[in-house]
Design a protein around this motif. Structure first.
Motif, short mmCIF file in Angstrom:
data_model
loop_
_atom_site.label_atom_id
_atom_site.label_comp_id
_atom_site.label_asym_id
_atom_site.label_seq_id
_atom_site.Cartn_x
_atom_site.Cartn_y
_atom_site.Cartn_z
N THR A 13 8.94 2.00 0.92
CA THR A 13 9.37 0.76 1.57
C THR A 13 9.32 -0.41 0.60
OG1 THR A 13 8.48 1.60 3.66
CG2 THR A 13 8.93 -0.75 3.54
N TYR A 14 8.27 -0.43 -0.20
CA TYR A 14 8.14 -1.48 -1.21
C TYR A 14 9.35 -1.44 -2.16
CZ TYR A 14 5.21 -4.59 -4.11
OH TYR A 14 4.69 -5.65 -4.80
N GLY A 15 9.71 -0.26 -2.57
CA GLY A 15 10.86 -0.12 -3.46
C GLY A 15 12.16 -0.53 -2.79
N GLY A 73 -3.85 -6.51 2.79
CA GLY A 73 -3.32 -5.16 2.67
C GLY A 73 -3.27 -4.49 4.03
N LEU A 74 -3.21 -3.24 4.10
CA LEU A 74 -3.48 -2.28 3.07
C LEU A 74 -2.16 -1.58 2.71
CD1 LEU A 74 -6.21 -1.15 1.84
CD2 LEU A 74 -6.18 0.48 3.67
N ILE A 75 -1.87 -1.49 1.41
CA ILE A 75 -0.71 -0.71 0.98
C ILE A 75 -1.20 0.73 0.84
CG2 ILE A 75 1.07 -0.47 -0.77
CD1 ILE A 75 0.53 -3.38 -1.55
N TYR A 79 2.98 -8.01 -0.14
CA TYR A 79 4.24 -7.97 -0.87
C TYR A 79 4.71 -9.38 -1.23
CZ TYR A 79 9.18 -7.51 -1.77
OH TYR A 79 10.41 -7.61 -2.36
N SER A 80 4.64 -10.28 -0.24
CA SER A 80 5.14 -11.63 -0.47
C SER A 80 4.27 -12.38 -1.48
CB SER A 80 5.19 -12.40 0.85
OG SER A 80 6.10 -11.77 1.72
N LEU A 81 2.99 -12.14 -1.43
CA LEU A 81 2.13 -12.77 -2.43
C LEU A 81 2.54 -12.36 -3.83
CD1 LEU A 81 -1.40 -12.46 -0.79
CD2 LEU A 81 -0.15 -14.55 -1.25
N ASP A 100 2.65 1.82 -10.50
CA ASP A 100 3.90 1.60 -11.23
C ASP A 100 4.70 0.46 -10.60
OD1 ASP A 100 6.11 3.14 -13.10
OD2 ASP A 100 7.00 2.31 -11.29
N ILE A 101 4.90 0.52 -9.31
CA ILE A 101 5.78 -0.48 -8.68
C ILE A 101 5.09 -1.85 -8.62
CG2 ILE A 101 5.12 -0.13 -6.25
CD1 ILE A 101 8.16 -0.25 -5.66
N ILE A 102 3.79 -1.86 -8.45
CA ILE A 102 3.08 -3.15 -8.42
C ILE A 102 3.09 -3.80 -9.80
CG2 ILE A 102 0.80 -4.19 -8.15
CD1 ILE A 102 0.32 -2.30 -5.80
N LEU A 103 2.85 -3.00 -10.82
CA LEU A 103 2.88 -3.56 -12.17
C LEU A 103 4.28 -4.04 -12.53
CD1 LEU A 103 0.60 -1.13 -14.23
CD2 LEU A 103 0.20 -3.54 -13.75
#
Lengths: 683, 226
Positions: free
Chosen positions: A417-419, A407-409, A231-233, A262-265
């Motif tokens: 959690t990412y959101g 990772g691993l996501i 996430y931080s990267l 979607d969220i990564i992009l």
């Protein structure tokens, strides 16, 4: 398991015995009659073998003569032939389970094992095949089987002993399966189970009252360093960065992996970075276009639009699986020249090292393995792995075993959690449809700097309070020369927040001045020096400090070559002794120094291990993300309305599935017991 | 195509696939099969288009860009690669002709050998070496990193016993009988536990993935028209 293959031990009997008991032939020979000859090598040169060249021709086509010689020699030294020469193991040598199986097979002398049509002798003693009930219908109903297909079905049935169990005559001619004309009660259990599962899943979408279990946390668990790092990267990306995003999944896994993609992009594009999408699956390339189109539709109210070859790149698909990935790693400059539609991209990158990051979103562990094997070893660029639940167990070792793969996501819980993390960072931004934000950070910084000043002047008590240090801190003064340009505003925010709440605390020490002395170190070396987790140079780098930074000493190594001290947030760390001066300082003075240098102290970058984001741009990754999006609307306008319902449905669905499985097993076990009690004649 | 039309088609296609839940009744099974056929057909068609646009067109573009100077080194290389690939592709078409099928087999042999070599190299550098590193690196301070030590030991035991589990070699005894040692049996039993646990975990996570996809589709159906 080895006992399950005890059929390997059976003796290869002579021809006369074979004629008497043909079913005792070795399973291996039946499996590959063209390769496995009799135990004596002379059999390989028998006239019968020479008289059947058609078999070879069918298997290999027209082969040169030397191949035939090779084949002949092979049969003489075959390990399988050696195995066939072994004597039959006495039954008393078998374990209890195999003895029971043997007794059971002996109790049914008419079993298929004695059939000469068995392709795998004795296998059905070990692999207890379920009864095959031939019933027209099924998924492949109404499919006309060709003669070759019918032969394959017959062979498969022979192999598992199905034909003997069903006692059904093989069709002699082409047969057409027809679907059933009506509903059968046999399908009722499956239908009831499906409907129950469907109901359990649908309820949370109807009402929020149907909730079970807890939602995923708003922060990744502290033990999951890899996900936090990933996430931080991504959060440290900046405008000039290119990120290779591999879509290794198709529409069949879209329900699980689309939210992740979607969220990564969105995260990448919100940072102003440019995703370069690639895949070894041609369908996935098309699917990626749909995901981007969906993101673009969601941000349309904010007048944000994407343009291929400007905001993102969609490269041509990599044919050949692992070979395609190897091609990517070795001929990257050639691969990126063309888009998925065969048009020139205009990208000037020459190698994978020019990328800032790589992200693989994979449906299967094989895809992660291919990337780990063919791409990751060929570059210094970090690879972030993201998968669904199914691929997690076999993907995790690649993440754990390599520093290059992060990772691993996993699954929609991590997406949630990412959101949440993104939402917390972007909470200050209010999506304003129709507003095009050019430089959101520019309007944000002055607001932030004004706040502490007002707070400080309104503080009534300690009039001798020094001027709030926040006004002294300018982004340019922060020691982030090696860090990303976007890091400065975020650090300012963090500093100001701390200072804004600090005035009372900063004033009180001066009022209650103490003469206690503490041991401190002051960094004296020029440039940025490393702060490490352990007292050795191979340990993880926790951060960097620069000349003038002062820290409280809490210990050191016996030889004094390393000093243990407290970083900001009371994190214990180590620094080499020759880089610092050590002396004593009054506590209040130290606090004043710490306050004065709060900008430096809090801007220290903390990392789990040293990272290089791109070969030519060494960088350190911040645990505390900068959170300075170029276009926050891309993240904020993400539709999260149904996330909670989906998670609740997952929980209820899992519970329902477990109940259905348990109930079904109990039901069938009881039915089996009842049938056994009644006996084979049903009485 | 408008978004609403796409959504409508998705809705209908999802219902067609879900009709499989009702069993093998003539109408519903036809709906299911139709949806699957459409999906497979479109996938095959798109693969063809993607291969043409993404693989063949770039080669043609390379050649076209430099067609003015055949002697240019880059152009010669591009043309050579393209012609070779084209030739190999054409040879694959000879498979149905029995007398010429050995040509196809030769090309397939090249592909298989190159693919196997690539896979082996990748497996060494990307899987085996990292795995060996993971199971052989012992933490410097065992007491401080006890969890890591336990993990390392578990990985080592799991890997070795798992490999041993798939070993079928027999030992020939003095009386010419085939047997295995008790130690070997114990190691294989341990390997069996690891293998079964792994398979169980894979089965469970696969179910979780399927459930996630199912939930997403059901959610889509529930939201349709809202």
């Amino acid at each position: 398991m080895t006992d399950d293959f005890s059929w390997l031990d059976y003796e290869d009997e002579d021809t006369a015995a074979d004629a008497k008991r043909p079913s005792r032939l070795s399973g291996l020979r039946r499996l590959a009659p063209g390769f496995l000859r009799r135990g004596d090598s002379s059999a390989a040169e028998s006239p019968a073998d020479e008289a059947s060249p058609g078999r070879l021709r069918r298997m290999f086509g027209a082969l040169p003569a030397f191949i035939g010689r090779f084949r002949r020699a092979r049969s003489e030294v075959s390990a399988a032939d050696l195995a066939l020469q072994r004597g039959e193991r006495p039954i008393e040598d078998l374990d209890d389970r195999l003895q029971a199986l043997r007794q059971r097979s002996s109790a049914h002398p008419d079993s298929a094992a004695e059939s000469t049509g068995q392709a795998l002798y004795d296998v059905d003693d070990v692999l207890v095949t379920p009864e095959i009930i031939h019933r027209p219908g099924g998924v492949i109903s109404a499919v006309a089987l060709s003669k070759a297909q019918q032969e394959q079905v017959a062979l498969l049935r022979d192999m598992v002993g199905g034909s003997a169990q069903t006692g059904e005559a093989e069709p002699s001619s082409r047969r057409i399966f027809r679907p059933r004309s009506g509903f059968s009660l046999d399908a009722a259990p499956q239908l009831i189970g499906s409907m129950l599962l469907l109901l359990a899943i649908a309820l949370p979408f109807v009402s929020s009252d149907f909730r079970e279990g807890e939602l995923p946390p708003s922060e990744f668990h502290e033990d999951r360093h890899g996900v936090s790092t990933a996430y931080s990267l991504l959060d440290n990306l900046s405008r000039d960065d290119f990120v290779l995003v591999a879509f290794e999944y198709g529409p069949t896994a879209a329900g699980e992996l689309d939210p992740m993609a979607d969220i990564i992009l969105r995260h990448i594009m919100a940072q102003g970075s440019t995703p370069i999408i690639v895949s070894s699956n041609p369908i996935a390339v098309s699917h990626a276009r749909n995901v981007i189109a969906k993101i673009e539709r969601s941000v349309a109210p904010a007048a944000i639009s994407f343009e291929e070859s400007r905001d993102y790149y969609l490269l041509r698909y990599l044919s050949g699986g692992a070979l395609g990935l190897r091609d990517l790693s070795e001929n990257f400059d050639s691969i990126i020249r063309f888009s998925s539609t065969g048009k020139a991209t205009g990208l000037g990158l020459t190698s994978l090292n020019d990328l800032t990051l790589m992200v693989v979103i994979a449906e299967r562990a094989d895809a992660i393995r291919n990337w780990a094997e063919q791409v990751a070893p060929e570059t210094e660029t970090k690879l972030i792995a993201a998968t669904g639940y199914a691929a997690q167990p076999l993907s995790q070792p690649y993440v754990d075993g390599s520093d290059e793969i992060i990772g691993l996501i996993v699954g929609i819980r991590d997406v949630y959690t990412y959101g949440e993390k993104l939402g917390a960072i972007y909470a200050d931004y209010t999506p304003d449809p129709g507003r095009v934000v050019e430089q959101p950070t520019a309007t944000r910084t002055p607001t932030a700097t004004a706040t502490p000043t007002e707070t400080a002047t309104e503080t009534p008590a300690p009039t001798e309070t020094p001027t709030p240090t926040a006004t002294e801190i300018e982004p340019e003064a922060l020691p982030l020369g090696a860090g990303p340009a976007t890091a400065a505003p975020a650090t300012v925010e963090a500093t100001l927040t701390a200072t804004a709440t600090a005035p009372p605390a900063a004033v009180v020490p001066s009022a209650t001045a103490t003469t206690a002395l503490i041991e401190v170190i002051e960094v004296t070396a020029g440039g940025l020096v490393n702060i490490r987790r352990e007292p050795n140079t191979t340990s993880d780098i926790l951060g960097v400090a620069e000349a003038g930074d002062v820290f409280e000493v809490i210990g050191g190594t016996d030889d004094g070559s390393w000093i243990n001290f407290l970083m900001a947030d009371d994190i214990a760390a180590w620094i080499a002794e020759f880089l610092v001066d050590q002396y004593q300082m009054p506590l209040d003075e130290f606090r004043a120094v710490e306050s004065a240098s709060v900008g430096s102290a809090q801007s220290v970058l903390r990392v789990e291990f040293p990272l290089r984001l791109g070969k030519n741009r060494p960088r350190l990754y911040q645990v505390d993300p900068p959170g300075s999006p170029e276009r926050p609307e891309i993240v904020l306008l993400r539709d999260r309305r149904h996330e909670i319902a989906q998670l609740d449905a997952m929980t209820l669905g899992a519970i329902a599935a477990i109940l259905i499985i348990v109930t079904g097993n109990v039901f069938y076990a009881m039915r089996g017991l009842l049938q056994r009690r009644r006996g084979p004649d049903g009485q | 195509m408008s978004e609403s039309a796409i959504t409508l088609i998705s809705f209908v296609a999802t219902l067609m696939v879900f009709s499989y839940l009702l069993g093998d009744l003539p109408l519903v099974s036809s709906l299911y099969r139709t949806a699957v056929y459409i999906f497979i057909g479109m996938s095959a068609a798109f693969t063809l288009v993607a291969t043409y646009e993404g693989v063949i067109l770039p080669y043609l573009a390379d050649i076209q860009d430099a067609n003015t100077s055949w002697t240019a080194l880059g152009n010669q290389a591009d043309v050579t690669i393209f012609v070779t690939a084209l030739l190999f592709g054409l040879l694959l078409l000879l498979k149905p002709i029995a007398s010429l099928s050995w040509l196809t087999n030769s090309i397939l042999a090249v592909l298989i050998v190159v693919g196997a070599a690539t896979a082996v190299v990748g497996a060494l550098t990307g899987t085996l070496f990292p795995l060996l590193h993971a199971i052989t690196v012992v933490p410097e301070d065992i007491t401080a990193d006890f969890t890591a030590l336990v993990n390392t030991v578990l990985i080592f035991l799991g890997t070795m016993s798992g490999l041993f589990y798939f070993q079928f070699q027999l030992r020939q005894g003095d009386d010419d009988s085939a047997g295995r040692s008790r130690v070997g049996y114990a190691v294989r039993s341990l390997g069996k536990i690891f293998v079964v646990t792994t398979l169980g975990a894979i089965y469970a996570t696969t179910m979780l993935s399927m459930l996630t996809i199912f939930v997403e589709r059901v959610g889509f159906l529930m939201r349709f028209g809202v």
